[in-house]
Enzyme design. Structure first.
Site, short mmCIF file in Angstrom:
data_model
loop_
_atom_site.label_atom_id
_atom_site.label_comp_id
_atom_site.label_asym_id
_atom_site.label_seq_id
_atom_site.Cartn_x
_atom_site.Cartn_y
_atom_site.Cartn_z
N SER A 253 0.84 -1.19 0.00
CA SER A 253 0.00 0.00 0.00
C SER A 253 0.87 1.24 0.00
O SER A 253 2.10 1.16 0.01
CB SER A 253 -0.91 0.01 1.24
OG SER A 253 -0.12 0.14 2.42
N LYS A 254 0.21 2.39 0.00
CA LYS A 254 0.91 3.69 -0.05
C LYS A 254 1.90 3.86 1.10
O LYS A 254 2.93 4.52 0.96
CB LYS A 254 -0.10 4.83 0.02
CG LYS A 254 -0.74 5.15 -1.32
CD LYS A 254 0.21 5.93 -2.18
CE LYS A 254 -0.47 6.42 -3.45
NZ LYS A 254 0.50 7.06 -4.34
N ARG A 255 1.60 3.25 2.24
CA ARG A 255 2.48 3.46 3.40
C ARG A 255 3.86 2.83 3.19
O ARG A 255 4.78 3.10 3.95
CB ARG A 255 1.84 2.92 4.67
CG ARG A 255 1.68 1.42 4.73
CD ARG A 255 0.88 1.00 5.96
NE ARG A 255 0.63 -0.43 5.99
CZ ARG A 255 1.44 -1.32 6.53
NH1 ARG A 255 2.58 -0.91 7.09
NH2 ARG A 255 1.14 -2.60 6.53
N GLY A 257 5.63 3.37 0.57
CA GLY A 257 6.38 4.22 -0.38
C GLY A 257 5.69 4.25 -1.73
O GLY A 257 4.52 3.88 -1.87
N GLU A 263 4.92 7.70 -10.02
CA GLU A 263 5.67 8.12 -8.83
C GLU A 263 7.15 7.77 -8.99
O GLU A 263 8.02 8.56 -8.65
CB GLU A 263 5.10 7.45 -7.58
CG GLU A 263 3.81 8.05 -7.09
CD GLU A 263 3.25 7.29 -5.91
OE1 GLU A 263 3.00 7.94 -4.88
OE2 GLU A 263 3.06 6.06 -6.00
#
Length: 496
Positions: A253-255, A257, A263
């Site tokens: 997930s986004k957490r 990185g 991105e």
């Protein structure tokens, strides 16, 4: 054997993430290895979750990575349209066929009725399955409700007993008990097809021979296989790629990185590095272990039997290591073109300066590229080549600028450099080496404070490469500035 036809079918509800990019890549490798075709299909029937710029972002990310498709948006082809939102007639015709065969039925249950049913099942700890209350409505009752304009969905008539076996090219046979699956919706009340139905209809219409996708779609496969069989379609071969997990083996997930291709591009990763990383994320070539592999090599070696059944672990440090390798070995002209936007973004150079001083910028990047892992790191690493030194590394000052006689050494180095006519790497190095020999000192005694004086830092490219790039005037000016600074700095240190 029929020509291999595979597809990558993203839903435009967000940017292309690392898992989707790997799925696209493995489909591309399989198609290229087998002389087949890769079809790009946009699955945009979930109208509520659509994002305006997602399609363009997905297409641009794929092109940037070098994953080219043979049919689809921007390419065309004989099996279009390639947007599901433009293929309603296919779904309506297939749904009508299933209704006529008695393999699907109209369901008039309201959302309130369905919710009450689910609440009862929760209370009784039962599976949240549709009860089938509309499954056996008479022909007359169905006609009457349709004539009244009652809202409906179309449901598949799923067998209540038995099992269905999915033959997966990676996992082997996977068995699903029919009682675990209910009469799922194939056409929604708004007229749009449900995912599993649209997917099966389109894969048949586009003559897809192999469906290569992520493991989380495995539970959809028995439903799609049943639809193929109910419509007398030939069932394609399935291959489900292992999940990509975070380093702690949790869901990525986004957490953890950056997870989208855009991105990574913004962070200064090269497309070749990302492709290399994704190629080895859950697949290994036969024979010796390889860290560096080109797309051409991967195409020759790729096979689904070397795809791992176990989850792949996402390791951003491994990606950055690979990226550093590609930066060190990239064509300098192309590397400079990719790096310049990062310099402009950081305000180190302007667009006009980038055009006017391209050769200088190229030379600077070439000097420092051994020391960076991403293009994003380049501007700060190179800053002293474009801007005056306004401060010196704190540890470096204490270590090198407080030593006895350091001002004198820098002054003598400055004098020698002033005498160099042709300010090249070789000539500046000779001037310093001669001085070191004459003074009978260790090279580091003058080289380390000189580096700090010229760059404000204690590490960087070879000192004499730095001198040649900065040029004579800037070197002399910075040495003089450092000498003046040291006098004041030593006084402050003594007071402390």
């Amino acid at each position: 054997m029929d020509q291999v036809r595979v597809r990558f079918a993203p839903s435009p509800t967000g940017y292309l993430h690392i898992g989707g990019a790997r799925t696209a890549l493995f489909n591309w490798l399989f198609a290229r290895k087998n002389g087949g075709r890769l079809i790009l299909r946009i699955e945009d029937t979930d109208r509520e979750r659509l994002k305006e710029d997602s399609v363009n972002q997905i297409l641009e990310s794929l092109k940037w990575l070098g994953i080219d498709w043979d049919e689809g948006p921007q390419k065309g082809g004989d099996y279009g349209p390639y947007y599901q939102s433009q293929r309603q007639e296919f779904y309506q015709a297939a749904a009508e066929s299933l209704l006529q065969k008695g393999k699907a039925y109209y369901c008039f249950c309201t959302e309130e009725e369905l919710e009450r049913e689910r609440e009862r099942q929760r209370r009784e700890c039962l599976p949240l399955h549709y009860s089938g209350r509309c499954r056996n409505l008479s022909h007359d009752e169905v006609r009457e409700r349709l004539e009244q304009g009652q809202k409906y969905v179309v449901r598949i008539k799923w067998p209540e007993t038995g099992q269905i076996v999915v033959n997966d090219m990676i996992r082997g046979p996977v068995t699903f008990q029919n009682e675990q699956i209910d009469d799922f919706v194939i056409m929604k009340s708004n007229g749009w097809p449900a995912y599993n139905f649209a997917c099966a209809v389109d894969d048949h219409a586009m003559e897809i021979t192999h469906v290569i996708r992520a493991e989380d779609h495995l539970t959809n496969t028995p439903k799609q296989q049943f639809i193929y069989e109910a419509l007398n379609y030939r069932v394609p071969q399935f291959a489900h790629l292992s999940m990509i997990l975070a380093p702690d083996r949790s869901k990525l997930s986004k957490r953890h990185g950056a997870t989208s291709v855009s991105e990574f591009k913004e962070m200064g990763c090269l497309p070749e590095a990302i492709i290399n990383y994704l190629t080895l994320l859950g697949w290994s070539p036969p024979g010796e272990e390889k860290e560096i592999i080109s797309p051409e090599e991967a195409i020759k070696l790729f096979s689904l039997d070397k795809v791992s059944k176990t989850a792949a672990v996402y390791d951003i440090q491994k990606l950055f290591w690979l990226n550093g390798h590609y930066i060190r070995n990239y064509d300098m002209e192309e590397l400079t073109s990719q790096a310049v936007p990062f310099f402009i973004r950081e305000g180190i150079i302007s667009q006009s300066e980038a055009e006017q001083n391209r050769e200088y910028i190229l030379s600077v990047i070439e000097a420092v590229r051994e020391r960076v892992k991403t293009l994003q790191e380049l501007p700060e690493t190179c800053r002293y080549f474009f801007e005056d030194v306004t401060d010196y590394d704190e540890k470096g000052k204490k270590k090198h600028f407080t030593k006895e006689g350091v001002e004198n050494l820098l002054s003598q180095g400055k004098e020698r450099l002033a005498q160099v006519q042709d300010f090249t790497v070789e000539n500046t190095e000779k001037a310093y080496r001669d001085l070191i020999e004459e003074l009978n000192i260790k090279g580091g005694q003058i080289i380390h404070p000189t580096r700090l004086a010229l760059t404000g830092r204690t590490a960087g490219p070879g000192l004499f490469d730095v001198m040649a790039l900065l040029g004579k005037e800037r070197c002399l000016k910075r040495l003089l500035k450092a000498i003046e600074f040291i006098k004041t700095y030593k006084g402050e240190e003594n007071i402390k």
